[in-house]
Every structure is written in C-alpha cells, then in structure tokens.
Write a protein that holds these residues in place. Sequence first.
Motif, short mmCIF file in Angstrom:
data_model
loop_
_atom_site.label_atom_id
_atom_site.label_comp_id
_atom_site.label_asym_id
_atom_site.label_seq_id
_atom_site.Cartn_x
_atom_site.Cartn_y
_atom_site.Cartn_z
N SER A 265 0.81 -1.22 0.00
CA SER A 265 0.00 0.00 0.00
C SER A 265 0.84 1.27 0.00
O SER A 265 0.32 2.36 -0.26
N CYS A 307 1.93 3.24 -5.01
CA CYS A 307 1.78 1.92 -5.64
C CYS A 307 1.29 1.98 -7.08
O CYS A 307 1.53 1.05 -7.86
N GLU A 326 -7.74 -0.23 -8.54
CA GLU A 326 -6.34 0.20 -8.44
C GLU A 326 -5.73 0.50 -9.80
O GLU A 326 -4.72 1.18 -9.90
#
Length: 449
Positions: A265, A307, A326
């Motif tokens: 993370s 990330c 993501e």
Amino acid sequence: MNFRTEYMQDLMSRVEKNHPAQPEFHQAVREVLLCMEPVAQNHPEYIKAGIFERIVEPERVIIFRVSWVDDQGKVQVNRGYRVQFNSAIGPYKGGLRFHPSVNLGVIKFLGFEQIFKNSLTSLPMGGGKGGSDFDPKGKSDNEIMRFCQSFMTELAKHIGADTDVPAGDIGVGAREIGFMFGQYKRLKNEFTGVLTGKGLNYGGSLVRTQATGYGCCYFTDEMLATRGESFVGKDVVISGSGNVAIYAAEKAMQLGGKVVALSDSNGYIHDPEGIDLNAVKQLKEVERKRIKEYVTTHPTATYHEGCNGIWTIPCQIALPCATQNELDKEAALTLVKNGVIAVAEGANMPSTPEAVDVFLDNKVLFAPGKAANAGGVATSGLEMSQNSMRYSWSFEEVDEKLKGIMKHIHNNARAAAEKYGDAENYVLGANIAGFLKVADAMYMQGVAY
C-alpha cells in the motif's frame, strides 16, 4: 459503455435509487447488467419471472455491533456485516474482510460478485460476503482474539455448514479464522465445516493459501494458449504482496515467467533481474515488514513510493492482485503502449470500467476477477467437500482439481462469449456463464412471496 435497452437502464436506475451512496456496488451491478442485455432478449421468461430484479437485491443483509475490550481495558465498538446475497445453487459462500474501508456498499459489491464467481466454479455454492471496519494492523493477538470472539458471537446466529459458510479475505487469515472457529464451536457445541480457510490440523485444505494466486495463473495460461502463447519468457508485473500476489508470483515463475515487480500500500519494488520470492515471503509472511525492505538486500532492485506507478513498468503480463479500482484508464493505456498482451484480475474488480474498455478495445486478453480469481473460493468449496467426507486430499490432488476447475471456468466463459458474438470478451462470457446457472435455478425454484 451505455445501456442499449430501456429495461436494463431502468433497472440500473432503480438499483442506484434503492442503494444510494454505494459506488462499488453500482459499478459491479452495471458491469453485469450491460452483459445481460442479449441474455434478456434470448430469455424473455427471465424478465417475466423478475430474475434480473431479484438477482440484484440481496436475500438478506445483517448489520450488527461488535463490542470488545482492548489491552488497556477500554471498550471498543466496531460494525459487523454479512450480506447473504443469493442461495439459489447452494449455501451462501464468501469471505470476511476486516479493514477500515469496509462499509455496506463494499460488502454488497463483493457479495454480488461472489454469486457469479461461485457459479462459475461449477460447485454448489451461493454468493455472500461479510466483514467489519475493524483493523487488525497494530493490534495484539489477544485484542484480535477478543474482537473475533465478539464478532462470531453475533454472526453464529446466521451461519451454518448448510446455510452460510464464510472464509477469509483481506485482514482475515489463519489466525482470525481459528479464533472465530473456536468461538463458533463453543457456542454451538459442534465441530462442523462452518468456516473455510481453517488450519490443516482442524479441517483445513492443502493449497487453500496458494489457491487464488495459482488459479489466476492457471486461467491466464489458458487464455494465452488460445493465441499460441504462454508465460515462458514473459515479464510479469503483479500488484500487491499478500497471499494472492505472492502465490500468483510463485506459479507465474513455475510456468516460465519472470516476475519483475510487486507492491504494497506504500509503494512498489522493481527488480529487472527477477523478484527473489523467498526474500519477499520472509519479509511479508514472517517478519511482516514493508516491501521497501527488499531493496536493502537486493542491489539490482529499486523502490518507488506510490503503488500506482507499478503499471509504468513494461511487461507482457499484468496481474492486479491488490484491491478494487487500483488500475485506471491511464495505467491501462500505459500498459498497452508498453506491450502488455494479457491482464488477469487476482483481486476483486481492481480495474476501473474505463481501464477494462481500454484492454478490450486494444484486443488485450483480459480476465475479470469473477473468473480469474475464483481459485480461492473453488478450493474453499473443495475444503467443504473434504469436511463433509471427514477426509483430506493431498496437495497434488487438490492442486490438480483446482487446475481442472480453472480450465473449466475458462472454457465455459469463452464458449458463452462466443455464443453471444465476441469469443475473446471474457467479461461478457464470465458474466453470462455465471448468471445462466443461477438464473435457471431461481426460475425452477419459483417466486417466494
């Protein structure tokens, strides 16, 4: 992508109205309903029986208070959830997530996805999901035990081996499953397969830890084979560094790929020589440290904060295995520009709808999570079978069954996509193949007034 029929557009509007401020749930439902338009045209009996309206509405939603005492003697209060979404083909089945981001919308999205994922495995499992906004990070083992016992004291009223069988998810590993199983056993005075992901010495299954990551690679390998490709000689980028990512990396390497990046993370590591997986396992599974520590012992590797940057690394295969949404449109365009040929979701809905469109428009092989990451729940289903038989299979036996299930999922999804006009659209194929089995069962069981 917009709806072509008024019926589906109206249904989507009702979902948004009836479940306000739940964007993840809306996103999951929209993806499925967009794929259902040709199904509705071919099956007017589903419309008449209200199948589409019924499948987007949970059968039961349970929300409860979880009170526990921390190591300083202070009372803490969290909120627990269990969404029992659909039981048409078997008992509710789906994980428990302990993370501060957990809310009702997230649990509904996960439970809805689970319906189709479980259906695709061909095993008799319905869809459900649960969890809490409790954060295990920074808590002592005793604090986690007290929370898990309090959580299970309420949850136990609503689950059972033939009713609802939870498992682990983010924040819920072998330790948490053990504490909850012990509490259920005390409350019910029975030893039963009410949870999966248990320890091997009390009813767990071999391969369960590896299953989601392994299964993701098995599915990817089947996709690649349709174009005469494989993992051999390919650079692989994998987001995350939990169980799914670690064992996706392990299987990718076994299949001949070179994993060059992993993340957590906080940021990501890039090792052009190939990730030393044993070092990552030591950091994440034993020492519970951040991924950045990897570079202190591996001079060819670099660490980068943030990330999302992991998708700028050129690769032929990308496996998003961290969390939902993501991988966005910009990241997808970068991957395409850098030559990616296959993307498979190890996490639940890690690609935004815009990113998915980029992959499909550019003829990238794309496997949605409900198909590619079904290996975890498939092995949970195998654990349920072993519990029922009071028997256990070897690692090799379970792994072979897992490989067969993932091949079956791939073939069914591809066949459904081909039948509805787009053989390489695994999003279309997975949604339709998963839906039809559940829809037929709902139709045959009638309407419960």
